[in-house]
Design a protein around this motif. Structure first.
Motif, short mmCIF file in Angstrom:
data_model
loop_
_atom_site.label_atom_id
_atom_site.label_comp_id
_atom_site.label_asym_id
_atom_site.label_seq_id
_atom_site.Cartn_x
_atom_site.Cartn_y
_atom_site.Cartn_z
N VAL A 149 -118.82 -29.26 10.09
CA VAL A 149 -117.70 -30.05 9.55
C VAL A 149 -117.78 -31.48 10.10
CG1 VAL A 149 -115.19 -30.34 9.57
CG2 VAL A 149 -116.19 -28.09 9.11
N GLU A 150 -118.04 -31.63 11.40
CA GLU A 150 -118.16 -32.97 12.00
C GLU A 150 -119.27 -33.77 11.31
OE1 GLU A 150 -117.06 -31.73 16.59
OE2 GLU A 150 -119.00 -32.61 16.16
N THR A 152 -120.61 -33.39 8.35
CA THR A 152 -120.39 -33.70 6.93
C THR A 152 -119.24 -34.68 6.72
OG1 THR A 152 -119.01 -31.72 6.67
CG2 THR A 152 -121.34 -31.52 6.10
N THR A 153 -118.42 -34.91 7.75
CA THR A 153 -117.32 -35.86 7.60
C THR A 153 -117.55 -37.15 8.37
OG1 THR A 153 -116.12 -34.79 9.43
CG2 THR A 153 -115.61 -34.05 7.18
N GLU A 154 -118.76 -37.32 8.94
CA GLU A 154 -119.09 -38.58 9.63
C GLU A 154 -119.03 -39.74 8.65
OE1 GLU A 154 -122.93 -38.28 11.41
OE2 GLU A 154 -122.17 -37.22 13.16
#
Length: 158
Positions: A149-150, A152-154
């Motif tokens: 999740v981290e 892909t949301t950077e």
């Protein structure tokens, strides 16, 4: 014989096996070997046959996932006193990730192909191993999910 006694002592000292009854833990010793990995060397690669797990005695291992067009992405780091590799417990016994030494790594490798029949023959050993692995598997899946999740949301990602 001396090497097996040494491995038995190392196994007894590792946090994963510390509180296991000695007669049960001793069943595992015959499946163990010492291993050393240089920085950048793979312990295992995604898609490979998963017949071992590793007790990390020294150093750091990066657990990586493949991302098309990019180098492997580290989703977790494993260090001294921890273990890596549970795919040897789950058919079809294939690695789902890569594991690469980030520095000098000393480990005890435990041959899952040797150990699986011992788990079937000795249910106390099987219970003790699953009791130790299941919480690690749950924690690692949760950590990998958060890391994905981290990533892909950077900022800068589509």
């Amino acid at each position: 014989m001396v090497a097996i006694e040494g491995l038995g002592r190392l196994l007894a000292e590792h946090p994963f096996f510390q509180d296991m009854k000695p007669d049960v833990r001793d069943i595992v010793v015959g499946c163990c070997a010492n291993a050393h990995y240089r920085p950048g060397e793979f312990l295992f690669k995604e898609g490979g046959k998963a017949d071992h797990f590793y007790l990390i005695r020294q150093g750091t291992v990066g657990v990586e996932v493949h991302v098309p067009g990019r180098p492997g992405v580290v989703v977790e780091t494993i260090g001294e006193g921890d273990i890596i590799g549970w795919s040897w417990l789950v058919p079809p016994y294939v690695w789902s990730f890569d594991a690469r030494a980030m520095d000098q790594v000393r480990a005890i490798t435990i041959d899952g192909a040797c150990l699986r029949p011992k788990l079937e023959a000795n249910h106390e050993l099987g219970y003790e191993m699953y009791k130790r692995f299941i919480p690690i598997m749950g924690r690692r899946i949760g950590e990998a999910r958060l890391r994905i999740v981290e990533l892909t949301t950077e900022p800068g990602r589509d």
